[in-house]
Scaffold this motif. Sequence first.
Motif, PDB file in Angstrom:
ATOM      1  N   ASN A 273       0.770  -1.246   0.000  1.00  0.00           N
ATOM      2  CA  ASN A 273       0.000   0.000   0.000  1.00  0.00           C
ATOM      3  C   ASN A 273       0.799   1.293   0.000  1.00  0.00           C
ATOM      4  O   ASN A 273       0.261   2.363  -0.289  1.00  0.00           O
TER       5      ASN A 273
ATOM      6  N   LYS B 203      -2.524   5.243   3.093  1.00  0.00           N
ATOM      7  CA  LYS B 203      -2.027   4.047   2.406  1.00  0.00           C
ATOM      8  C   LYS B 203      -3.141   3.020   2.195  1.00  0.00           C
ATOM      9  O   LYS B 203      -3.397   2.569   1.074  1.00  0.00           O
ATOM     10  N   ASN B 204      -3.788   2.637   3.286  1.00  0.00           N
ATOM     11  CA  ASN B 204      -4.857   1.635   3.181  1.00  0.00           C
ATOM     12  C   ASN B 204      -6.046   2.166   2.393  1.00  0.00           C
ATOM     13  O   ASN B 204      -6.660   1.438   1.613  1.00  0.00           O
TER      14      ASN B 204
ATOM     15  N   GLN C 127      -5.303   2.097  -1.348  1.00  0.00           N
ATOM     16  CA  GLN C 127      -5.280   0.721  -1.852  1.00  0.00           C
ATOM     17  C   GLN C 127      -6.689   0.121  -1.909  1.00  0.00           C
ATOM     18  O   GLN C 127      -7.069  -0.535  -2.888  1.00  0.00           O
ATOM     19  N   GLU C 128      -7.482   0.364  -0.873  1.00  0.00           N
ATOM     20  CA  GLU C 128      -8.834  -0.192  -0.847  1.00  0.00           C
ATOM     21  C   GLU C 128      -9.725   0.469  -1.905  1.00  0.00           C
ATOM     22  O   GLU C 128     -10.626  -0.178  -2.454  1.00  0.00           O
TER      23      GLU C 128
END
Length: 415
Positions: free
Chosen positions: A183, A385-386, A389-390
């Motif tokens: 990520n 980051k998450n 990415q999600e």
Amino acid sequence: MKGKLLKGIFLILVVGLIGSTVLAAENVKLNFFFYKQEISDQLKEMAAAFSKTHPNITIDLEMVPNDSMAVLRSRMASGQAPEIIQLQSYAAVFEFAQAGWLLDLTKEPVLAKVAGNTKTAVTYKGKVYALPMDVAGIGIIYNKDIFKKYQLQPPTTFNQLRAVCNTLKKNKITPFASMFKVNWSLGHFLSMAHTTLAGSKVLPWIAAMNEGKASFADPVNTAELFKLLDFYKANSDPKAAEFDWNEQQAAFAKGEAAMMVQGLWSYGAAIGTNPKLNCGFIPFPCSNNAKNNKLFADVDSTLAVAASASPEKIKAAKTFLEWLATPEAIKIWVEKCKLVPTFKGADVSKMDAPFQDLVGYLNSGKTNPWAFSMYPVAAFEDAAKNGAQEYIFGRKSAKQVIQYFDETWRKAVKK
């Protein structure tokens, strides 16, 4: 006579014991914790070079490239702190300084050898808690030979970038070598795009976020922001979700992709695979106003010393930091690590073209700050980051990413 002999033997034994204790104390082993996987081999070379001139100090390197902050927090809180710690600039340094985990380095002579404006990234409440090591940029590293082959010019606006990507795809060249499996690179992309679109509003926005008076959505057109993520995904390899660092670097180095959105630190890995690469470095043009498209550049990595280290290890760690400012160490940092050092007078004239591009943007003031380094650590490490990415994987909508980001930031500043 016998008494004098025994007394003499006793004194020899005592002196011998004291001498052996002193020698043992002089041999120090330092744990050096770092996250920059792209310079792991070079750091081994650097540690070996240091130990040649300081044979009583051994440096054990420990690399944790993913979730390094979570690992570090656990280690620091449990009393298992590494003596030398590589930290991201700004928020990471500030968090660890506030927790009392870092040694105050303000009066260390080595700090007088770095460029003054780089100290802001490591200064918390008037004290310097880390040594700023390098200035880096995040943008588009592009293959000049592929661009020349298809008569392409480096894009300065988003529409120009779109046209470049269309030409590349018509010629069966993947526009971007990307990595979505991990990520952190997507977190950089999201923050880079957000910062570019926010422009001069970004620093006041960060202040307002810290006061609980703003949202991630406030300084930008969020529809435009997330369209940039959609565009990036659409122009990346269809298998990018399976790509990690190695796959991204290989795709770019082999010429399967013409560009990669990365920090310039990745250039060294790419040319390590293909020394014949001919590259340039430009900002990712988020806007159709070329003046707004500045290079995302700032102090990157820093080195700190654990406040909990023993006196002899603190002394040894300071010796290592001082050695980093020597010509020998700077040469390794520039020529082998392929990083632009913060030390005054460092010669970067022989660095490859992408680094000259970076220096040109820095010297002309055409840069944006690394806003993500000023976020609360959790806001970047977890939410940005998450969240990015999600979103790419279709697990979160733009609205959910914004909500996740805002909630994470609020929780972080309330602690």
